[in-house]
Design an enzyme around this catalytic site. Structure first.
Site, short mmCIF file in Angstrom:
data_model
loop_
_atom_site.label_atom_id
_atom_site.label_comp_id
_atom_site.label_asym_id
_atom_site.label_seq_id
_atom_site.Cartn_x
_atom_site.Cartn_y
_atom_site.Cartn_z
N ASN A 26 0.82 -1.22 0.00
CA ASN A 26 0.00 0.00 0.00
C ASN A 26 0.85 1.27 0.00
OD1 ASN A 26 -2.30 -1.44 -0.31
ND2 ASN A 26 -2.85 -1.46 1.86
N ARG A 95 -7.42 -1.11 -7.15
CA ARG A 95 -8.08 -0.01 -6.47
C ARG A 95 -7.28 1.30 -6.59
NH1 ARG A 95 -12.76 1.73 -4.38
NH2 ARG A 95 -12.40 3.29 -2.81
N CYS A 119 -10.52 -4.96 -4.42
CA CYS A 119 -11.21 -6.03 -3.70
C CYS A 119 -12.65 -5.66 -3.38
CB CYS A 119 -10.47 -6.32 -2.40
SG CYS A 119 -8.96 -7.23 -2.65
N ARG A 124 -17.16 0.97 -0.53
CA ARG A 124 -15.95 1.77 -0.77
C ARG A 124 -16.23 3.09 -1.50
NH1 ARG A 124 -10.93 -2.16 -2.01
NH2 ARG A 124 -9.87 -0.60 -0.78
N PRO A 125 -17.02 3.98 -0.87
CA PRO A 125 -17.31 5.27 -1.49
C PRO A 125 -16.05 6.12 -1.62
CG PRO A 125 -18.15 5.19 0.76
CD PRO A 125 -17.60 3.82 0.47
N ILE A 126 -16.14 7.14 -2.49
CA ILE A 126 -14.96 8.02 -2.69
C ILE A 126 -15.32 9.49 -2.44
CG2 ILE A 126 -13.74 6.50 -4.30
CD1 ILE A 126 -14.91 8.33 -6.55
N ASP A 127 -16.42 9.71 -1.70
CA ASP A 127 -16.89 11.08 -1.48
C ASP A 127 -15.81 11.97 -0.82
OD1 ASP A 127 -17.80 9.04 0.56
OD2 ASP A 127 -18.02 10.86 1.75
N GLN A 128 -14.98 11.41 0.05
CA GLN A 128 -13.97 12.22 0.75
C GLN A 128 -12.84 12.63 -0.19
OE1 GLN A 128 -14.63 13.31 3.98
NE2 GLN A 128 -16.53 12.37 3.27
N ASP A 307 -7.07 -5.12 7.56
CA ASP A 307 -6.37 -6.03 6.65
C ASP A 307 -5.82 -7.27 7.35
OD1 ASP A 307 -6.93 -4.25 4.63
OD2 ASP A 307 -4.93 -3.38 4.56
N ILE A 329 -14.54 -1.37 9.64
CA ILE A 329 -14.10 -0.56 8.48
C ILE A 329 -14.86 -0.95 7.20
CG2 ILE A 329 -12.11 0.25 7.14
CD1 ILE A 329 -11.89 0.96 10.11
N ARG A 399 -1.90 -10.76 -6.09
CA ARG A 399 -1.97 -9.29 -6.09
C ARG A 399 -1.12 -8.68 -4.98
NH1 ARG A 399 -7.10 -6.57 -4.95
NH2 ARG A 399 -5.55 -4.96 -4.60
C1 EPZ Z 1 -6.90 1.44 2.08
O1 EPZ Z 1 -8.11 1.35 1.35
C2 EPZ Z 1 -6.09 0.20 1.73
N1 EPZ Z 1 -5.82 0.23 0.31
C3 EPZ Z 1 -6.87 -1.04 2.13
O2 EPZ Z 1 -6.07 -2.16 1.87
C4 EPZ Z 1 -7.17 -0.98 3.62
O3 EPZ Z 1 -8.00 -2.06 3.96
C5 EPZ Z 1 -7.89 0.33 3.97
O4 EPZ Z 1 -7.13 1.46 3.48
C6 EPZ Z 1 -8.11 0.52 5.46
O5 EPZ Z 1 -6.87 0.50 6.11
C7 EPZ Z 1 -4.77 0.90 -0.15
O6 EPZ Z 1 -4.03 1.53 0.59
C8 EPZ Z 1 -4.54 0.86 -1.62
P1 EPZ Z 1 -10.22 3.97 3.37
P2 EPZ Z 1 -9.05 2.63 1.17
O7 EPZ Z 1 -10.53 5.06 2.42
O8 EPZ Z 1 -8.17 3.80 0.97
C9 EPZ Z 1 -14.90 4.82 4.31
C10 EPZ Z 1 -5.67 -4.33 1.10
O9 EPZ Z 1 -6.17 -5.44 1.33
N2 EPZ Z 1 -14.80 5.85 3.26
O10 EPZ Z 1 -9.26 4.25 4.47
O11 EPZ Z 1 -10.03 2.29 0.13
C11 EPZ Z 1 -14.76 3.41 3.71
O12 EPZ Z 1 -15.99 2.93 3.26
C12 EPZ Z 1 -6.55 -3.12 0.90
O13 EPZ Z 1 -4.47 -4.13 0.99
C13 EPZ Z 1 -15.89 6.65 2.96
O14 EPZ Z 1 -16.98 6.48 3.51
O15 EPZ Z 1 -9.74 2.68 2.57
C14 EPZ Z 1 -14.21 2.64 4.90
O16 EPZ Z 1 -15.26 2.30 5.75
C15 EPZ Z 1 -7.98 -3.47 0.91
N3 EPZ Z 1 -15.75 7.63 2.01
C16 EPZ Z 1 -13.34 3.66 5.62
O17 EPZ Z 1 -13.79 4.94 5.16
C17 EPZ Z 1 -14.58 7.84 1.37
O18 EPZ Z 1 -14.51 8.74 0.52
C18 EPZ Z 1 -11.85 3.54 5.37
O19 EPZ Z 1 -11.60 3.46 3.99
C19 EPZ Z 1 -13.48 7.03 1.68
C20 EPZ Z 1 -13.60 6.03 2.63
#
Ligand code: EPZ
Length: 424
Positions: A26, A95, A119, A124-128, A307, A329, A399
């Site tokens: 990551n 991702r 995965c 996994r929203p991207i609003d933030q 993870d 999470i 992966r």
């Molecule tokens: C990162 O994913 C990692 N991926 C994930 O690893 C890891 O599980 C995750 O962080 C949590 O530690 C990479 O670094 C490439 P988040 P990411 O945004 O960035 C919510 C693996 O197996 N959220 O920190 O997608 C979301 O739904 C992968 O190596 C929103 O609501 O995770 C979740 O509940 C899988 N809106 C929480 O926040 C947003 O805009 C944390 O997600 C963004 C996130």
């Protein structure tokens, strides 16, 4: 007829010996796209040779960069980059491909990147992420499955994330480095790979302060230059090996790790009665005849990482009593439990909580994997189980885990990749 690849494990062998952990996935997937911002050649060392890194190499090459990757070292010359719209076939394979959006936006003032793959572990929203880019002055449209971003000029801003999202923190940092003026990211993610990305950006001449705390300050618009940088060790691979050693009744030393990153897991293993001892960049893990049940709640760093929830759940199937695992999470990260049940595990899942009643042993059988870390859980289960376990859907394991078969064999496990003809 089709040829299917399987990971075959003859279980029941306690892991013993010494193993070296690979570079962090990551961290790598954030640092490699960021290297394009240098405008000059960069060398990135200690990269894991895994599918995600190979896909990124293809993506950067498609965009026009010159990329060589061998022996864990990637040379990236971004001077030929002349495209801002990588194709769906490449982007959908991982991702983190959306980390290219802020990079291309900074370089060309526009980016068109299909919505990210990765995965299937929740919505996994991207609003933030969108909030971060928009605050810096980008216009972003996500219609037709493409993230289309445009900005004649990016300007620093104060951004407060609703949750400490890794993706949103990385995406905002990358855009902010190219923005004029100061950006503050409040409620930033604190994961080790955020700190590693900040260190990498700083080694290119950026000014990123506070990474690893709740507030990151970026002084944008500074001239960037080429650099040589080594990524941190992979804390999830480290944790998976720690769990596998404990679960098999083993005794291993993991080298080239950062014990400080592993504190949440180490604390849980100690609570279970497992011996864990750190020394510099080595972690010694030993089963001492006890495996008590525990409760685990996943949290953002420095809490227990989501993870590692899946491999930990696999281990708890044979702990001496009832454990409760709460996934805070990702809402769909218990899909792998069905496979553990097929091996004899006693697990009930209610919403985001798994109640695991320890059994005496698991029994090997053909199983599949539903996502990357479920793959790690299946490996732990296979190592524990009596008899042979054959794990399918191995693309998930490839992966994220470099030479996992070699590393486990080095520790005495009976593990090999096999292929089989199937008639479906
Ligand atoms: C990162 O994913 C990692 N991926 C994930 O690893 C890891 O599980 C995750 O962080 C949590 O530690 C990479 O670094 C490439 P988040 P990411 O945004 O960035 C919510 C693996 O197996 N959220 O920190 O997608 C979301 O739904 C992968 O190596 C929103 O609501 O995770 C979740 O509940 C899988 N809106 C929480 O926040 C947003 O805009 C944390 O997600 C963004 C996130």
């Amino acid at each position: 007829m089709a040829i299917q690849e399987l990971l075959s494990i003859q279980g029941g062998v306690p892991l013993r010996g010494t193993v070296r952990v690979s570079g962090g996935k990551n961290a790598a997937v954030a640092i490699i796209p960021a290297a394009l911002l240098a405008g000059e050649p960069c060398t990135i060392e200690n990269l894991p040779e895994i599918e995600d890194v190979k896909v990124l190499k293809e993506m950067l090459t498609w965009l026009g960069a010159k990329v060589d990757f061998a022996g864990g070292v990637m040379h990236i010359d971004p001077r030929g980059v002349n495209k801002y719209n990588p194709p769906y076939e490449l982007v959908s394979r991982m991702r983190a491909s959306y980390y290219l959006v802020p990079v291309l936006l900074g370089l060309f003032g526009k980016a068109e990147v299909p919505m990210p793959g990765g995965c299937n572990i929740g919505a996994r929203p991207i609003d933030q992420t969108l909030k971060g880019w928009r605050a810096l002055g980008a216009k972003v449209d996500t219609m037709r499955g493409v993230m289309a971003a445009e900005a004649t000029r990016l300007t620093g801003a104060e951004i407060s994330l609703d949750m400490a999202s890794v993706g949103a923190t990385v995406n905002t940092m990358l855009a902010a480095v190219m923005a004029e003026g100061n950006t503050f990211i409040h409620n930033a993610a604190k994961e080790p790979h955020i700190v590693d990305l900040a260190n990498f950006l700083n080694s290119m001449g950026a000014s990123v302060k506070g990474a690893g705390t709740d507030i990151i300050r970026i002084r944008g618009g500074r001239p960037l230059h080429g650099t040589t940088y080594a990524v941190i060790p992979d804390q999830i691979e480290t944790g998976t090996l720690m769990i596998a050693a404990a679960a098999t009744g083993g005794d291993i030393v993991i080298q080239d790790a950062i014990p400080y990153h592993m504190e949440a897991l180490s604390a849980k293993l100690l609570e279970m009665g497992i011996y864990v001892h750190d020394e510099d960049d080595r972690i010694h893990v030993r089963y001492d005849g006890v495996m008590r049940p525990i409760n685990v709640k996943t949290q953002v760093y420095p809490g227990f990482p989501t993870d590692l929830q899946q491999p930990m759940t696999a281990m708890l199937t044979i702990a001496g009593g009832q454990s409760v695992v709460t996934e805070n999470i990702f809402e769909s990260r218990f899909r792998f439990v069905d496979e553990l049940r097929r091996m004899g595990a006693n697990i009930r899942v209610v919403d985001r909580v798994a109640i695991v009643d320890g059994v005496n042993h698991l029994v090997g059988c053909p199983i599949t994997t539903t996502d990357l870390r479920a793959g790690a859980a299946m490996i732990v289960a296979g190592l524990i189980a009596e008899g042979t376990t054959e794990i399918g859907s191995t693309q998930f394991i490839r992966r994220g885990y470099e030479n996992i078969d070699v590393k486990l064999r080095q520790l005495g496990a009976k593990v090999e990749w096999i292929t089989r003809e199937t008639n479906y």
